[in-house]
Write a protein that holds these residues in place. Sequence first.
Motif, PDB file in Angstrom:
ATOM      1  N   UNK A  38       0.827  -1.224   0.000  1.00 46.08           N
ATOM      2  CA  UNK A  38       0.000   0.000   0.000  1.00 46.08           C
ATOM      3  C   UNK A  38       0.849   1.257   0.000  1.00 46.08           C
ATOM      4  N   UNK A  39       2.068   1.176   0.514  1.00 42.56           N
ATOM      5  CA  UNK A  39       2.908   2.370   0.524  1.00 42.56           C
ATOM      6  C   UNK A  39       4.318   1.967   0.117  1.00 42.56           C
ATOM      7  N   UNK A  40       4.693   2.389  -1.105  1.00 37.23           N
ATOM      8  CA  UNK A  40       5.998   1.978  -1.603  1.00 37.23           C
ATOM      9  C   UNK A  40       7.093   2.575  -0.727  1.00 37.23           C
ATOM     10  N   UNK A  41       6.850   3.824  -0.309  1.00 37.42           N
ATOM     11  CA  UNK A  41       7.825   4.472   0.566  1.00 37.42           C
ATOM     12  C   UNK A  41       7.526   4.058   2.003  1.00 37.42           C
ATOM     13  N   UNK A  42       8.408   3.337   2.603  1.00 36.45           N
ATOM     14  CA  UNK A  42       8.170   2.968   4.011  1.00 36.45           C
ATOM     15  C   UNK A  42       9.458   2.605   4.703  1.00 36.45           C
ATOM     16  N   UNK A  43       9.367   2.616   5.974  1.00 38.07           N
ATOM     17  CA  UNK A  43      10.515   2.195   6.791  1.00 38.07           C
ATOM     18  C   UNK A  43       9.937   1.320   7.897  1.00 38.07           C
ATOM     19  N   UNK A  44      10.365   0.064   7.983  1.00 34.88           N
ATOM     20  CA  UNK A  44       9.804  -0.839   9.006  1.00 34.88           C
ATOM     21  C   UNK A  44      10.934  -1.394   9.872  1.00 34.88           C
ATOM     22  N   UNK A  45      10.772  -1.225  11.182  1.00 33.98           N
ATOM     23  CA  UNK A  45      11.745  -1.818  12.113  1.00 33.98           C
ATOM     24  C   UNK A  45      11.026  -2.876  12.935  1.00 33.98           C
ATOM     25  N   UNK A  46      11.668  -4.000  13.131  1.00 32.59           N
ATOM     26  CA  UNK A  46      11.008  -5.029  13.946  1.00 32.59           C
ATOM     27  C   UNK A  46      11.977  -5.560  14.996  1.00 32.59           C
ATOM     28  N   UNK A  47      11.396  -6.108  16.017  1.00 31.48           N
ATOM     29  CA  UNK A  47      12.182  -6.797  17.041  1.00 31.48           C
ATOM     30  C   UNK A  47      11.239  -7.754  17.729  1.00 31.48           C
ATOM     31  N   UNK A  48      11.735  -8.941  18.061  1.00 34.54           N
ATOM     32  CA  UNK A  48      10.830  -9.841  18.790  1.00 34.54           C
ATOM     33  C   UNK A  48      11.542 -10.379  20.014  1.00 34.54           C
ATOM     34  N   UNK A  49      10.775 -10.433  21.076  1.00 27.94           N
ATOM     35  CA  UNK A  49      11.334 -10.988  22.320  1.00 27.94           C
ATOM     36  C   UNK A  49      10.205 -11.612  23.118  1.00 27.94           C
ATOM     37  N   UNK A  50      10.488 -12.780  23.642  1.00 23.22           N
ATOM     38  CA  UNK A  50       9.526 -13.462  24.531  1.00 23.22           C
ATOM     39  C   UNK A  50       8.147 -13.631  23.916  1.00 23.22           C
ATOM     40  N   UNK A  51       8.067 -13.921  22.583  1.00 24.80           N
ATOM     41  CA  UNK A  51       6.769 -14.214  21.988  1.00 24.80           C
ATOM     42  C   UNK A  51       6.008 -13.013  21.481  1.00 24.80           C
TER      43      UNK A  51
END
Lengths: 85, 688
Positions: free
Chosen positions: B162-175
């Motif tokens: 939906x948005x070609x311009x984007x910035x996504x940061x992810x992190x996962x901890x404990x589920x």
Amino acid sequence: MVVETITDGGILYGLLAVGAGLATGLAGIGAGVGEQGIGAAVVGVVAEEPGFLGKGLFLMLLPETLIIFGLAVSLILMFAWTPFA
Amino acid sequence: MLRPVEMSRVVVAGSNKVIEPVIEKLHELNLLHVVNYSGTDDAFEMGKPLGTASEYAEKLIKLRSIERYLNISDKMPDKQFPESQVLSQMDGILGSVGDDVIATAERISEIDNEVKIKQDQAKALKPLAGLPLDLELLYGYNSLAPFVGTVASPVEADVSKVSYVNEVFTASSGGTNAVAVFVPAEKAGDVSGVLAEHGFSEISVPRGLTGSIAGAISTLESDSKRLEGEKVPLQKKLNDIKAQHEDLTLAIDEYLSIQSQKAESPLRFASTDNAFMIDGWLPTDQYETLKRELESAAGGRVQVEKLDGSEADKLVETGEDIPTKMNNPSIVRPYELITRLFAIPEYKEFDPTLLIFVFFPLMFGLILGDVAYGLIIFIVMFMLKRKFRTPGWASLINIVIIASIWAIIFGFIFGEIFGPLGLWDYIFSGSHHVGLLGTVADPHHVGIDFGSGFYGSLGRLGPEIGGFAGGMFPMYRLATASVLMLIGVSIFIGVIHTGIGSVLGVKNELAYGEKRHAYFEKLPVLLFQVFFGLGLLGLIAGGLTHPLVLLSALVIIISIVMMVKGPEGVMGATHIPFFVSNLISYLRLLAIGLASVGVAFAANQLAFYVLMPMLSGGGHEGFTTIAIVVGIVVLIMVHFINLLLGILSPFMHPLRLHYVEMFTKFYSGHGGGVEYSPFGRVRRFLRD
């Protein structure tokens, strides 16, 4: 055989004990049913007005005599009435 | 003792100039039960409070808030203070000490607030801890829309759609998967829809924090720890102040309450421009004291007058209550608690406290009836007596102490120390009691052992009759013969108990001048119940033709006729089942006791005759150590539970017998009374 050792007196005594148990037990259920509604109502009133505690207790304890009736019947069956004498 | 203290109606009238010394003296005497002026007389209006009233009220409000912060509540005094000391230290407590307390307490609640905020923030940030972004980068954009929160599944691919311009940061901890998505502001609506499909739930990032998220969390946590640490000395300070000033604060409270009570008292009096008038009741024998003291306090400018009987009666007819002051010797007085719990007796009624004192402990003892249980209750209550010193608790404890003595006495009669098969046989008879529980099939051999052991020849009252040994003591309660005997004893106590109630009922109705109610409502009940009991006795002694049975039948018929002739008519006779059930109800004296004896018996049987022989290989002698230990543990557990129940039910059931079976015969038929509470106050923390 075991069956031969059961006497008429023994059966009668057994039935007597069952009857005594039923008398107290059923009377207890009756008293409980009676008291549950009153008890709930009394708790409600006492929460509003603590001074009612004594009279509330009085009302709540009224149906309790029922179980004593049952008990009286049981006592008579078990102790006072002796068909084997 | 069965009657409340005799009261007289008095009027105190005087000039307004002497109102202060009169109030002072009245309060000090603590004698006059003031009747509040109702404002119905045109010639008088309600009095105005003394000028000092508002000053004392303000001080009292401040003191109460200090008390609340210090967590001081009313208690029995450890120390007493002279009034001069209270006066000199009052300003200190209300001033510097009080301000200190209030400031400290407010600081503590501030700290609590801050800690709560910081902990909430730390909790909110926890899921984001792994994101490689600083906190200040998560918000505050004009052209970018940030989405910060947790998602259930990866979102990068769908966001890109939906948005070609984007910035996504992810992190996962404990589920949990934390995500920070940045898109141009105009795409915000579409992206939010996509995120919702992936189970996005937003986390509102607390403002005003900087640096890495993990760093911020640890700062927040260390901050709240530091604040908690700051709280400790403050709380200690409050505790120290409480420990130092508790009794003094309560003494000041008492002093201020007294002063404000005095200052506001004219509101209860009738007054004119120049004079005041106080109505009230007091014990008749105190009238001379009151008159003398008031006249000397006011220098003769006050008139104290006692109304004569007919005038007082007229006031009572118009709705004034005569206050009741129960009149009992000090040993009986704890039992006023039980009377009060039901209702205060009306002035003309009987005060049943003395009867409760006689019957209540007797019934308690008859039900519990165990030397060891009685002793334990006695000792425990004696120890509690020092801890619980407020009047209500003290009365309750005294009631149980007196009752436990009766339990010990009945314990000796029943031969029970920790129940049958308990210690009695070891201490007194030396041999185990055999054949305690007989069968119905062989009733005549049960109880033959009555009279052996401790009581020796005393136990055998009378010759052998039929198969019965004739002995009575100790009467093991589980034996058939004593069950039958106790049935009789219970009914007998019932006849006496309700009988006394009925006699008082008759006298009560006569005191109110209701002859018809007395002779045709209360008297037949007395006749009915007494002769019902006598008739039963006759039936047992000689069958249907016994003269006692015939006489009883005759009297019962007469009593029923009287009921029908009474004020309630035929309806009066419908109460008959109630009167019969009243008497049968006393069987509980036997029944509740049997239940607790049964439990004790089962415990002893289990320990001595099942567990201990089983664990030591079958023999009845020479138990092994482990068997003895297990046996004792079982014994202690079961007897402890039984003892707890053994305090509760022997208390509740006699209470019921008094309230339901006895009080209905005479008590509070005319509505509850008003307790005598004289104008004044018993000083507890102040001394002269």
